[in-house]
Design a protein around this motif. Structure first.
Motif, PDB file in Angstrom:
ATOM      1  N   UNK A   1     -60.140   3.155 -34.684  1.00  0.00           N
ATOM      2  CA  UNK A   1     -59.797   4.284 -34.837  1.00  0.00           C
ATOM      3  C   UNK A   1     -59.004   4.638 -35.742  1.00  0.00           C
ATOM      4  N   UNK A   2     -57.783   3.567 -35.535  1.00  0.00           N
ATOM      5  CA  UNK A   2     -56.486   2.888 -35.898  1.00  0.00           C
ATOM      6  C   UNK A   2     -57.129   2.774 -37.709  1.00  0.00           C
ATOM      7  N   UNK A   3     -57.553   2.605 -37.880  1.00  0.00           N
ATOM      8  CA  UNK A   3     -58.361   1.615 -39.016  1.00  0.00           C
ATOM      9  C   UNK A   3     -59.245   2.892 -40.196  1.00  0.00           C
ATOM     10  N   UNK A   4     -59.560   3.541 -38.550  1.00  0.00           N
ATOM     11  CA  UNK A   4     -59.927   4.949 -39.263  1.00  0.00           C
ATOM     12  C   UNK A   4     -58.892   6.004 -40.195  1.00  0.00           C
ATOM     13  N   UNK A   5     -58.563   5.826 -39.652  1.00  0.00           N
ATOM     14  CA  UNK A   5     -57.058   6.765 -39.550  1.00  0.00           C
ATOM     15  C   UNK A   5     -56.809   6.228 -40.896  1.00  0.00           C
ATOM     16  N   UNK A   6     -56.356   5.043 -41.004  1.00  0.00           N
ATOM     17  CA  UNK A   6     -55.245   4.733 -41.764  1.00  0.00           C
ATOM     18  C   UNK A   6     -56.450   4.558 -43.471  1.00  0.00           C
ATOM     19  N   UNK A   7     -58.083   4.825 -43.115  1.00  0.00           N
ATOM     20  CA  UNK A   7     -58.678   5.234 -44.750  1.00  0.00           C
ATOM     21  C   UNK A   7     -59.431   3.364 -45.082  1.00  0.00           C
ATOM     22  N   UNK A   8     -58.966   2.385 -43.800  1.00  0.00           N
ATOM     23  CA  UNK A   8     -59.704   1.245 -44.370  1.00  0.00           C
ATOM     24  C   UNK A   8     -60.964   1.354 -43.523  1.00  0.00           C
ATOM     25  N   UNK A   9     -61.575   2.398 -42.669  1.00  0.00           N
ATOM     26  CA  UNK A   9     -63.022   1.719 -42.154  1.00  0.00           C
ATOM     27  C   UNK A   9     -63.686   3.577 -42.247  1.00  0.00           C
ATOM     28  N   UNK A  10     -64.774   3.362 -43.231  1.00  0.00           N
ATOM     29  CA  UNK A  10     -65.121   4.402 -43.247  1.00  0.00           C
ATOM     30  C   UNK A  10     -66.743   4.094 -41.535  1.00  0.00           C
ATOM     31  N   UNK A  11     -66.567   5.705 -41.123  1.00  0.00           N
ATOM     32  CA  UNK A  11     -67.708   5.828 -40.306  1.00  0.00           C
ATOM     33  C   UNK A  11     -68.674   7.392 -40.679  1.00  0.00           C
ATOM     34  N   UNK A  12     -69.687   7.867 -40.440  1.00  0.00           N
ATOM     35  CA  UNK A  12     -70.854   8.476 -40.922  1.00  0.00           C
ATOM     36  C   UNK A  12     -71.058   9.136 -39.209  1.00  0.00           C
TER      37      UNK A  12
ATOM     38  N   UNK B   1     -50.082  -8.132 -44.878  1.00  0.00           N
ATOM     39  CA  UNK B   1     -50.799  -7.392 -45.362  1.00  0.00           C
ATOM     40  C   UNK B   1     -50.559  -5.654 -44.807  1.00  0.00           C
ATOM     41  N   UNK B   2     -49.586  -4.462 -45.203  1.00  0.00           N
ATOM     42  CA  UNK B   2     -50.170  -3.543 -45.140  1.00  0.00           C
ATOM     43  C   UNK B   2     -50.960  -2.690 -45.076  1.00  0.00           C
ATOM     44  N   UNK B   3     -50.701  -1.422 -44.191  1.00  0.00           N
ATOM     45  CA  UNK B   3     -52.665  -0.547 -44.398  1.00  0.00           C
ATOM     46  C   UNK B   3     -52.239   0.185 -45.880  1.00  0.00           C
ATOM     47  N   UNK B   4     -51.242  -0.033 -46.989  1.00  0.00           N
ATOM     48  CA  UNK B   4     -51.077   0.452 -48.046  1.00  0.00           C
ATOM     49  C   UNK B   4     -52.091  -0.470 -49.160  1.00  0.00           C
ATOM     50  N   UNK B   5     -51.592  -1.400 -48.753  1.00  0.00           N
ATOM     51  CA  UNK B   5     -52.438  -2.572 -49.576  1.00  0.00           C
ATOM     52  C   UNK B   5     -53.342  -2.708 -49.777  1.00  0.00           C
ATOM     53  N   UNK B   6     -53.795  -2.607 -48.057  1.00  0.00           N
ATOM     54  CA  UNK B   6     -55.358  -2.919 -47.077  1.00  0.00           C
ATOM     55  C   UNK B   6     -56.361  -1.200 -48.419  1.00  0.00           C
ATOM     56  N   UNK B   7     -55.734  -0.819 -48.268  1.00  0.00           N
ATOM     57  CA  UNK B   7     -56.307   0.598 -48.813  1.00  0.00           C
ATOM     58  C   UNK B   7     -57.143   0.167 -49.840  1.00  0.00           C
ATOM     59  N   UNK B   8     -55.998  -0.464 -50.799  1.00  0.00           N
ATOM     60  CA  UNK B   8     -56.817  -0.103 -52.164  1.00  0.00           C
ATOM     61  C   UNK B   8     -57.285  -1.396 -52.490  1.00  0.00           C
ATOM     62  N   UNK B   9     -57.295  -2.443 -51.646  1.00  0.00           N
ATOM     63  CA  UNK B   9     -57.968  -3.552 -51.908  1.00  0.00           C
ATOM     64  C   UNK B   9     -59.542  -3.874 -51.394  1.00  0.00           C
ATOM     65  N   UNK B  10     -59.763  -3.145 -50.029  1.00  0.00           N
ATOM     66  CA  UNK B  10     -60.848  -2.799 -50.229  1.00  0.00           C
ATOM     67  C   UNK B  10     -61.843  -2.378 -51.303  1.00  0.00           C
ATOM     68  N   UNK B  11     -61.268  -1.815 -52.335  1.00  0.00           N
ATOM     69  CA  UNK B  11     -62.630  -0.951 -53.534  1.00  0.00           C
ATOM     70  C   UNK B  11     -61.817  -2.233 -54.204  1.00  0.00           C
ATOM     71  N   UNK B  12     -61.403  -3.356 -54.453  1.00  0.00           N
ATOM     72  CA  UNK B  12     -61.648  -3.928 -55.406  1.00  0.00           C
ATOM     73  C   UNK B  12     -62.875  -4.668 -54.898  1.00  0.00           C
ATOM     74  N   UNK B  13     -62.498  -5.364 -53.786  1.00  0.00           N
ATOM     75  CA  UNK B  13     -63.131  -7.104 -52.618  1.00  0.00           C
ATOM     76  C   UNK B  13     -64.946  -6.383 -52.776  1.00  0.00           C
TER      77      UNK B  13
END
Length: 125
Positions: free
Chosen positions: A18-29, A57-69
């Motif tokens: 749930x935290x990952x989802x709140x941080x925009x790192x993980x999406x769920x339908x 790495x911080x949530x902010x950087x991880x959020x930016x990395x995910x699309x690049x990966x």
């Protein structure tokens, strides 16, 4: 898969998901009943997120990395992001160096090879 299934498959708590989802790192339908539904790739994505957190790495950087990966062409500037990740890596290397120096100093004190500053004058009396 539902959140409990993902938590079990990834070896992580539902709270962390749930935290990952709140941080925009993980999406769920969301299903009609409000339950979260994750695709099978979510297990790999959670493992990737955990690796990046462990790397410092911080949530902010991880959020930016995910699309690049991902396999899709990202909208953001991944080259600039790589520079930021290198900066974090360099900061970690500097912290490691400082910790090693501190540990070495403690080893010298413990072995008797060094005396803490200020104590040497008391030993002369």
């Amino acid at each position: 898969m539902r959140i409990g299934e993902l938590a079990e498959a990834a070896g992580i708590s539902t709270r962390a998901l749930r935290y990952y989802e709140e941080q925009g790192l993980l999406r769920a339908e969301r299903r009609a009943n409000g339950y979260r539904e994750y695709d099978k790739q979510a297990v790999l994505q959670v493992a990737f997120i955990q690796d990046l957190y462990r790397a410092g790495l911080s949530s902010e950087i991880i959020r930016e990395i995910i699309p690049c990966a991902g396999s899709k062409r990202p909208e953001g500037d991944c080259d600039a992001l790589v520079g930021r990740v290198r900066q974090v890596r360099d900061q970690l290397a500097q912290q490691e160096k400082q910790l090693a120096e501190r540990r070495e100093m403690l080893e010298r004190y413990l072995s008797g090879a060094a005396i803490p500053a200020g104590l040497d004058s008391h030993l002369q009396d």
